[in-house]
Motif scaffolding. Structure first.
Motif, PDB file in Angstrom:
ATOM      1  N   SER A   8       0.844  -1.187   0.000  1.00  0.00           N
ATOM      2  CA  SER A   8       0.000   0.000   0.000  1.00  0.00           C
ATOM      3  C   SER A   8       0.883   1.241   0.000  1.00  0.00           C
ATOM      4  O   SER A   8       2.089   1.164   0.245  1.00  0.00           O
ATOM      5  CB  SER A   8      -0.893  -0.007   1.251  1.00  0.00           C
ATOM      6  N   ASP A   9       0.265   2.355  -0.275  1.00  0.00           N
ATOM      7  CA  ASP A   9       0.898   3.669  -0.110  1.00  0.00           C
ATOM      8  C   ASP A   9       2.264   3.764  -0.786  1.00  0.00           C
ATOM      9  O   ASP A   9       3.247   4.170  -0.178  1.00  0.00           O
ATOM     10  CB  ASP A   9       0.958   4.025   1.379  1.00  0.00           C
ATOM     11  N   HIS A  30      -2.984  -4.309  -3.743  1.00  0.00           N
ATOM     12  CA  HIS A  30      -2.516  -2.969  -3.350  1.00  0.00           C
ATOM     13  C   HIS A  30      -3.680  -2.255  -2.682  1.00  0.00           C
ATOM     14  O   HIS A  30      -4.740  -2.105  -3.274  1.00  0.00           O
ATOM     15  CB  HIS A  30      -2.039  -2.201  -4.577  1.00  0.00           C
ATOM     16  N   ALA A  31      -3.461  -1.788  -1.445  1.00  0.00           N
ATOM     17  CA  ALA A  31      -4.526  -1.175  -0.651  1.00  0.00           C
ATOM     18  C   ALA A  31      -4.575   0.345  -0.777  1.00  0.00           C
ATOM     19  O   ALA A  31      -4.919   1.041   0.165  1.00  0.00           O
ATOM     20  CB  ALA A  31      -4.387  -1.592   0.816  1.00  0.00           C
ATOM     21  N   GLY A  52      -6.528  -4.133  -6.760  1.00  0.00           N
ATOM     22  CA  GLY A  52      -6.186  -2.899  -6.065  1.00  0.00           C
ATOM     23  C   GLY A  52      -7.416  -2.060  -5.802  1.00  0.00           C
ATOM     24  O   GLY A  52      -8.484  -2.311  -6.362  1.00  0.00           O
ATOM     25  N   GLY A  55      -6.835   5.124  -3.515  1.00  0.00           N
ATOM     26  CA  GLY A  55      -6.719   5.815  -2.236  1.00  0.00           C
ATOM     27  C   GLY A  55      -7.001   7.293  -2.380  1.00  0.00           C
ATOM     28  O   GLY A  55      -7.262   7.799  -3.477  1.00  0.00           O
ATOM     29  N   HIS A  83      -9.043   1.497   1.131  1.00  0.00           N
ATOM     30  CA  HIS A  83      -7.862   2.258   1.556  1.00  0.00           C
ATOM     31  C   HIS A  83      -8.009   2.803   2.975  1.00  0.00           C
ATOM     32  O   HIS A  83      -7.172   2.551   3.835  1.00  0.00           O
ATOM     33  CB  HIS A  83      -7.590   3.388   0.560  1.00  0.00           C
ATOM     34  N   THR A 109      -6.533  -2.840   4.786  1.00  0.00           N
ATOM     35  CA  THR A 109      -6.567  -1.390   4.610  1.00  0.00           C
ATOM     36  C   THR A 109      -5.158  -0.867   4.375  1.00  0.00           C
ATOM     37  O   THR A 109      -4.171  -1.575   4.580  1.00  0.00           O
ATOM     38  CB  THR A 109      -7.153  -0.680   5.850  1.00  0.00           C
ATOM     39  N   GLY A 110      -5.077   0.373   4.008  1.00  0.00           N
ATOM     40  CA  GLY A 110      -3.813   1.097   3.898  1.00  0.00           C
ATOM     41  C   GLY A 110      -3.938   2.399   4.674  1.00  0.00           C
ATOM     42  O   GLY A 110      -4.485   2.427   5.763  1.00  0.00           O
ATOM     43  N   ASN A 129      -2.750  -4.332   7.553  1.00  0.00           N
ATOM     44  CA  ASN A 129      -2.328  -3.105   6.893  1.00  0.00           C
ATOM     45  C   ASN A 129      -0.840  -3.291   6.631  1.00  0.00           C
ATOM     46  O   ASN A 129      -0.068  -3.469   7.580  1.00  0.00           O
ATOM     47  CB  ASN A 129      -2.586  -1.884   7.780  1.00  0.00           C
TER      48      ASN A 129
END
Length: 169
Positions: A8-9, A30-31, A52, A55, A83, A109-110, A129
């Motif tokens: 993520s992120d 991908h979060a 994905g 976000g 996200h 989650t991200g 996460n």
């Protein structure tokens, strides 16, 4: 059994370390907060299945291809990804009705840039996460998660450190 790579992120950042740790995965998730459609493209080719969600920093280029929420089943495990979702005891207001409706066994989650692995016994789920794999944010170390899903269970969970946030590759 499916092997999953979760990150993520990325905030527009993708490097060989990410690719190296995801190369043997059956699925990559991908979060959110890709940062660019180029990151989506780089991840899509690394595994047979890519999933994905967009976000809060993602623009129209990412939002055209990635939904706000993913709800699916892998190897008998219902998975919900969004996200901004919070974590057990501190779920985001928008996440609560999603969790009530989907009743997942795994909630991903991200957003926070904080790697978390937490069971929620009240909801009967595991929350993941992966932290942040990119170079932007307050986190000190870039991270991702790898794990398997076998017969409805998360197995062989590994946290992977990709290096210091500000380090040049």
């Amino acid at each position: 059994m499916k092997r999953i790579g979760l990150l993520s992120d990325t905030h527009g950042y993708f490097d060989e370390r990410i690719a190296h740790h995801l190369r043997d995965c059956d699925e990559i998730w991908h979060a959110g907060d890709f940062g660019s459609a180029a990151v989506v493209g780089a991840l899509e080719v690394l595994a047979p299945v890519f999933r994905g969600v967009y976000g809060n920093i993602d623009g129209a280029d990412v939002r055209r291809t990635e939904p706000l929420v993913q709800d699916f089943v892998v190897e008998g495990l219902r998975v919900l990804i969004t996200h901004i979702g919070g974590y057990p005891g501190h779920y985001a207001p928008a996440a609560r009705p999603l969790l009530d409706a989907a009743r997942p066994g795994l909630f991903v989650t991200g957003h926070s840039h904080i790697l978390r692995v937490m069971p929620d016994k009240g909801r009967g789920l595991l929350h993941l996460n992966p932290g942040a794999a990119g170079r932007h944010g307050f986190h000190q170390v870039r991270t991702l998660l790898r794990f398997g899903i076998d017969a409805g269970k998360v197995v062989d969970l590994q946290a992977v450190e990709l290096g210091k946030r500000g380090a040049l590759e």
